[in-house]
Scaffold this motif. Structure first.
Motif, short mmCIF file in Angstrom:
data_model
loop_
_atom_site.label_atom_id
_atom_site.label_comp_id
_atom_site.label_asym_id
_atom_site.label_seq_id
_atom_site.Cartn_x
_atom_site.Cartn_y
_atom_site.Cartn_z
N ALA A 145 1.82 8.00 -0.86
CA ALA A 145 1.82 6.46 -1.35
C ALA A 145 3.11 6.04 -1.92
N GLU A 146 3.61 6.73 -2.92
CA GLU A 146 4.69 6.48 -3.62
C GLU A 146 6.00 6.28 -2.66
N ASP A 147 6.02 6.98 -1.66
CA ASP A 147 7.07 6.93 -0.69
C ASP A 147 7.40 5.46 -0.31
N PHE A 148 6.36 4.76 -0.17
CA PHE A 148 6.51 3.41 0.47
C PHE A 148 6.84 2.33 -0.54
N GLY A 149 7.15 2.62 -1.93
CA GLY A 149 7.61 1.43 -2.65
C GLY A 149 6.66 0.33 -2.80
N ALA A 150 7.38 -0.77 -3.41
CA ALA A 150 6.71 -2.15 -3.75
C ALA A 150 5.84 -2.65 -2.56
N GLU A 151 6.38 -2.26 -1.34
CA GLU A 151 5.39 -2.80 -0.24
C GLU A 151 3.96 -2.34 -0.12
N PHE A 152 3.70 -1.01 -0.76
CA PHE A 152 2.54 -0.54 -0.68
C PHE A 152 1.73 -0.81 -2.10
N THR A 153 1.18 -2.07 -2.01
CA THR A 153 0.68 -2.94 -3.22
C THR A 153 -0.65 -2.07 -3.72
N PRO A 154 -0.82 -2.48 -5.23
CA PRO A 154 -2.10 -1.90 -5.93
C PRO A 154 -3.21 -2.10 -4.79
#
Length: 144
Positions: free
Chosen positions: A115-124
């Motif tokens: 999940a952390e690989d996607f950055g800000a685009e992967f919202t909460p």
């Protein structure tokens, strides 16, 4: 870190040639080592591409293409999903793997996105959905 180890297909695996009892025993022992070490999440062999299909996407159009597929070297005969600390660790494990086929064979190692690989685009909200879906999928898998 999770890594997928891809067992590349051969002409024999695509022809449906089944592994020998000796190879099945060696693979079973190797898989047991992986499980006991706590690194194996999943691992399976796959039927030949003649029993499979592909779905090609072009805009909104979907085209189904039945196997077999021509380029054997591009096909997958099986896989492992491993949880390890580094690419070097998965390489060391896989160097100990029995040869999956007679003669030459090849394994490909690819890191799985987290999940952390996607950055800000992967919202909460997307993270919450992902966690919920993984939990539901695990629950469904345990039913079977």
């Amino acid at each position: 870190m999770r890594f997928m180890v891809i067992v590349k297909a051969t002409k024999d695996s695509e022809a449906g040639v089944m592994p020998s009892e000796q190879l099945l025993t060696e693979m079973g022992n190797f898989n047991e080592e992986l499980v006991k070490a706590g690194v194996m999440l999943a691992g399976e062999g796959l039927h030949p591409s003649s029993k499979g299909a592909r779905i090609r996407f072009s805009g909104k159009t979907r085209t189904v293409i039945d196997g077999p597929f021509a380029e054997t070297k591009e096909l997958i005969a099986g896989f492992w999903l491993l949880q390890v600390k580094s690419k070097d660790e998965v390489i060391e494990w896989m160097k100990r793997c029995p040869n999956p086929f007679e003669g030459e064979s090849e394994l490909e190692i690819r890191q799985v996105f987290e999940a952390e690989d996607f950055g800000a685009e992967f919202t909460p909200e997307l993270r919450e959905q992902e966690d919920r879906l993984r939990a539901e999928a695990a629950k469904q898998a345990n039913k079977g």
